[in-house]
Design an enzyme around this catalytic site. Sequence first.
Site, PDB file in Angstrom:
ATOM      1  N   LYS A   1       0.747  -1.138   0.234  1.00 49.17           N
ATOM      2  CA  LYS A   1       0.483   0.116  -0.202  1.00 49.17           C
ATOM      3  C   LYS A   1       0.745   1.145   0.208  1.00 49.17           C
ATOM      4  O   LYS A   1       0.806   2.423  -1.054  1.00 49.17           O
ATOM      5  CB  LYS A   1      -0.619   0.390   1.046  1.00 49.17           C
ATOM      6  CG  LYS A   1      -2.396   1.128   1.235  1.00 49.17           C
ATOM      7  CD  LYS A   1      -3.392   0.618   2.538  1.00 49.17           C
ATOM      8  CE  LYS A   1      -4.098  -0.237   2.622  1.00 49.17           C
ATOM      9  NZ  LYS A   1      -4.688  -0.525   4.099  1.00 49.17           N
TER      10      LYS A   1
ATOM     11  N   THR B   1     -11.236  -0.874  12.996  1.00 48.56           N
ATOM     12  CA  THR B   1     -11.577  -0.894  14.074  1.00 48.56           C
ATOM     13  C   THR B   1     -12.754  -2.284  13.507  1.00 48.56           C
ATOM     14  O   THR B   1     -14.262  -2.020  13.722  1.00 48.56           O
ATOM     15  CB  THR B   1     -12.366  -0.179  15.278  1.00 48.56           C
ATOM     16  OG1 THR B   1     -13.414   0.789  14.589  1.00 48.56           O
ATOM     17  CG2 THR B   1     -11.750   0.912  16.159  1.00 48.56           C
TER      18      THR B   1
ATOM     19  N   THR C   1     -13.075   5.057  14.500  1.00 43.00           N
ATOM     20  CA  THR C   1     -14.775   4.805  14.963  1.00 43.00           C
ATOM     21  C   THR C   1     -14.164   3.614  16.561  1.00 43.00           C
ATOM     22  O   THR C   1     -14.311   2.583  16.153  1.00 43.00           O
ATOM     23  CB  THR C   1     -16.153   4.427  14.574  1.00 43.00           C
ATOM     24  OG1 THR C   1     -15.801   4.762  13.756  1.00 43.00           O
ATOM     25  CG2 THR C   1     -17.108   4.547  15.084  1.00 43.00           C
TER      26      THR C   1
ATOM     27  N   GLU D   1     -17.362   7.068   2.033  1.00 41.33           N
ATOM     28  CA  GLU D   1     -16.718   7.205   0.531  1.00 41.33           C
ATOM     29  C   GLU D   1     -17.895   7.106  -0.059  1.00 41.33           C
ATOM     30  O   GLU D   1     -18.346   7.295  -0.411  1.00 41.33           O
ATOM     31  CB  GLU D   1     -17.304   5.235   1.019  1.00 41.33           C
ATOM     32  CG  GLU D   1     -16.276   4.288   1.551  1.00 41.33           C
ATOM     33  CD  GLU D   1     -15.766   3.178   2.329  1.00 41.33           C
ATOM     34  OE1 GLU D   1     -16.243   1.999   1.163  1.00 41.33           O
ATOM     35  OE2 GLU D   1     -15.580   2.627   3.090  1.00 41.33           O
TER      36      GLU D   1
ATOM     37  N   LEU E   1     -33.600   8.616   3.591  1.00 38.82           N
ATOM     38  CA  LEU E   1     -34.927   7.982   3.549  1.00 38.82           C
ATOM     39  C   LEU E   1     -35.178   6.935   2.371  1.00 38.82           C
ATOM     40  O   LEU E   1     -36.213   7.159   1.649  1.00 38.82           O
ATOM     41  CB  LEU E   1     -35.058   9.517   3.615  1.00 38.82           C
ATOM     42  CG  LEU E   1     -37.101   9.050   4.553  1.00 38.82           C
ATOM     43  CD1 LEU E   1     -37.357   8.346   6.256  1.00 38.82           C
ATOM     44  CD2 LEU E   1     -38.391  10.144   3.946  1.00 38.82           C
TER      45      LEU E   1
ATOM     46  N   GLY F   1     -35.168   0.624  -0.582  1.00 38.46           N
ATOM     47  CA  GLY F   1     -34.705  -0.375  -1.106  1.00 38.46           C
ATOM     48  C   GLY F   1     -33.961  -1.317  -0.448  1.00 38.46           C
ATOM     49  O   GLY F   1     -34.047  -1.699   0.566  1.00 38.46           O
TER      50      GLY F   1
ATOM     51  N   GLY G   1     -24.851  -1.418   3.725  1.00 36.24           N
ATOM     52  CA  GLY G   1     -24.146  -2.187   3.905  1.00 36.24           C
ATOM     53  C   GLY G   1     -23.018  -1.460   4.756  1.00 36.24           C
ATOM     54  O   GLY G   1     -23.067  -0.048   4.035  1.00 36.24           O
TER      55      GLY G   1
ATOM     56  N   CYS H   1     -19.067  -0.054   7.815  1.00 36.96           N
ATOM     57  CA  CYS H   1     -19.594   1.179   8.882  1.00 36.96           C
ATOM     58  C   CYS H   1     -20.319   1.080   9.608  1.00 36.96           C
ATOM     59  O   CYS H   1     -20.969   0.839  10.564  1.00 36.96           O
ATOM     60  CB  CYS H   1     -19.025   2.401   8.610  1.00 36.96           C
ATOM     61  SG  CYS H   1     -17.376   3.001   7.678  1.00 36.96           S
TER      62      CYS H   1
ATOM     63  N   ARG I   1     -17.153  -4.576   1.438  1.00 36.85           N
ATOM     64  CA  ARG I   1     -17.331  -4.634   3.103  1.00 36.85           C
ATOM     65  C   ARG I   1     -19.196  -4.655   3.737  1.00 36.85           C
ATOM     66  O   ARG I   1     -19.827  -4.335   3.169  1.00 36.85           O
ATOM     67  CB  ARG I   1     -17.082  -4.588   3.825  1.00 36.85           C
ATOM     68  CG  ARG I   1     -15.323  -4.866   3.966  1.00 36.85           C
ATOM     69  CD  ARG I   1     -14.677  -3.300   4.423  1.00 36.85           C
ATOM     70  NE  ARG I   1     -14.842  -2.495   4.416  1.00 36.85           N
ATOM     71  CZ  ARG I   1     -14.333  -1.058   5.109  1.00 36.85           C
ATOM     72  NH1 ARG I   1     -13.533  -1.557   6.495  1.00 36.85           N
ATOM     73  NH2 ARG I   1     -13.977  -0.318   4.133  1.00 36.85           N
TER      74      ARG I   1
END
Length: 466
Positions: free
Chosen positions: A44, A95, A131, A165, A263, A266, A270, A273, A343
């Site tokens: 990275k 985390t 977080t 993101e 609001l 659907g 996900g 976070c 994720r």
Amino acid sequence: MNNLASFSAPKITVVGTGYLGATHAISMAVLGFDVLGFDVDHHKIAQLRTGKVPFFEPGLPEKLEEALASGRLHFTTNMDKVAGFGDVHFVCVGTPQSADSTAANLSYVDAAFSELAARITRKALLVGKSTVPIGTAARLTQMVQDISPLGPELELAWNPEFLREGFAVQDTLHPDRLVFGVASEWAEAMLRRTFLPLLDEGIPLIVADLATAELVKVAANSFLATKISFINAMAEVCECTSADVSLLAQALSLDSRIGGRFLKPGLGFGGGCLPKDIRAFKHRAEELGVGQAVRFLGEVDSINNRRRVRTVDLIRELAGGDLTGVRVAALGAAFKPNSDDVRDAPALDVARLLYMEGAVVTVYDPEANANAHRLYPDLNYVGSLAEAADQADVVALLTEWEEFRQADPNSLGARVRHRRILDGRHALDPDRYTSKGWEYRALGRPYQPAVRVRQNVEKPATQLPL
Ligand code: UGA
């Protein structure tokens, strides 16, 4: 507050160069600070040094190029260099959810703080951005001051991050607010100096104690998750009546006290976070003896997970009741558009469930195919929407990329075996599809909408801002 003029621009380090850390390091360099980014992942760091962002984030590669060209941004895998370089050290490591419970795994955070504390030899501020469960910053303060030769001279603060993101650059350079969790005036002054360019721009600042700063972050994510699950719970009610959740969301959103953001009904939320943060918050509240106060977060999680199962039900219904051998074009794998992050992605979860029921699933995501393939190598992956649609019995829109919103129902229809579409994100205009002979289904909407959108009403929930 002390006169900030007496504080020279601090040298900044950023420990952990994932979505959060890389964006923060790059942005601080763009704002004019000398920055050293650190990661244990050599690959990275090698990528970042050569101007390559290791993940998909619109606008970030350009900012990395700008920061590297300025000569103010460097990267290292050497923690000794980090400790020697910085006046303010930001910790941005992950985390994730623990392997054996819903608690947050704090091993990376603990390691980062203790590694820094063992090496720093001059007064400095350690700032957590990850977080974390409430109480972590107080525990870490004790830990670093026990480890450090400086003792209480090594101070700790918490500065939660709210970037999304897909909008990471915008959210970092122009956030809605800044939150400083501090335990001393010096720590507050150091943070004010560090964020001076944003404060000068008029970004609102909340200065708080450590615990409140930690709580702001998990409370914000919990509120957003609850809002999404609220409208999705209403979709469940709609599904056993003839009501239409799109129109319902539109009507609710016009009440300025409620608003339309988050609001959108659907397939639900996900990502790395919202799901793990609400679970970790609930877990921590139970440890603190106030589990009852946030028990509803368990329901928020369940509603969200039921949407995935219900999506599979609708696809099965469209296919005539049995998924065995049914060819499904799964449009999208990322947890949301403009991201390659898979994720806890609802889209991929649906693809997996379909596959387990015997469907032949072909996945296409404009950016996330490679990450999805690593997670679920058994699914078929193709490089274009057209290939995914080839001979499909059902097309399932699972992540609302612009490319899918803009697709032409006629050209898409020419490739499929049956014109049947499941709109998992309320991203399409049903009339555009039904008028071209498509069977259209969406969560929480009747097959034939009970109420048509009237001329004098703006476009419905498909247009709600995120
Ligand atoms: C979220 C928060 O929005 C950020 O403020 C926070 O900093 C970040 O988590 C974090 O904790 O690091 P992010 O995970 O990037 O950001 O994604 P969101 O834009 O919040 O979307 C989360 C999920 O909710 C996506 O799967 C999205 O498709 C879904 N969603 C969003 C809905 O289903 N309906 C909506 O109306 C809005």
